[in-house]
Design an enzyme around this catalytic site. Sequence first.
Site, short mmCIF file in Angstrom:
data_model
loop_
_atom_site.label_atom_id
_atom_site.label_comp_id
_atom_site.label_asym_id
_atom_site.label_seq_id
_atom_site.Cartn_x
_atom_site.Cartn_y
_atom_site.Cartn_z
N GLU A 1 1.06 -1.27 -0.19
CA GLU A 1 0.14 -0.20 -0.21
C GLU A 1 0.66 0.98 -0.29
O GLU A 1 1.48 1.73 0.91
CB GLU A 1 -0.63 0.18 1.35
N GLU B 1 -6.73 4.41 6.80
CA GLU B 1 -6.11 3.37 6.14
C GLU B 1 -5.83 2.26 6.47
O GLU B 1 -5.80 1.32 5.24
CB GLU B 1 -4.24 4.15 5.91
N GLU C 1 -10.50 -2.73 0.94
CA GLU C 1 -10.60 -2.99 -0.30
C GLU C 1 -9.82 -4.57 -1.19
O GLU C 1 -10.39 -4.95 -1.86
CB GLU C 1 -9.52 -1.59 -0.75
#
Length: 123
Positions: free
Chosen positions: A29, A70, A77
Site C-alpha cells: 500500500e 488507512e 479494498e
Amino acid sequence: MKPRHTGWRHLVHSTRYSLKGLRAAWFNEAAFRQELGLCVVLLPLAWWVGDGPVEWILLAGSCLLVLIVELLNSAIESVVDRIGTEHHELSGRAKDVSSAAVMLSLLAAGLTWGLLAWQKYLG
C-alpha cells in the site's frame, strides 16, 4: 468450541498477526507508506508544537488515526478485490466510503495540527 490459544500464547499470536498486517500494508500500500513517512516526521514535531500532554496526544493521536483508518481502508479494498474483479455498485460504494474515511481522518489531522500550530505561533 475451546479457543486454541489463551493468555500469553494468544497475545503472542495476536501480536504476530498484527505485525504481519503492518508488513503487508508496508509492502502493498503506497498510501500507507506515504502516511507512515509523514507520521515519522510529524511525531517528533509534536513535542515541539504541543504545549503539554493533552496537545501532544492530540497531535500524535491524529497521526495514528490516519494510519488506523488507512489500514481499515486497505483491508476493505482487499476483501472487495478478493470477491471479484467485475464492477459491482456495492463493491464500488464500499471502496468509496472507506476512501472517504481516510480523507476525513487526514482532514481531522490537518485541522488538529494547523489549529495547534496557529495557536502557538500566530495566536
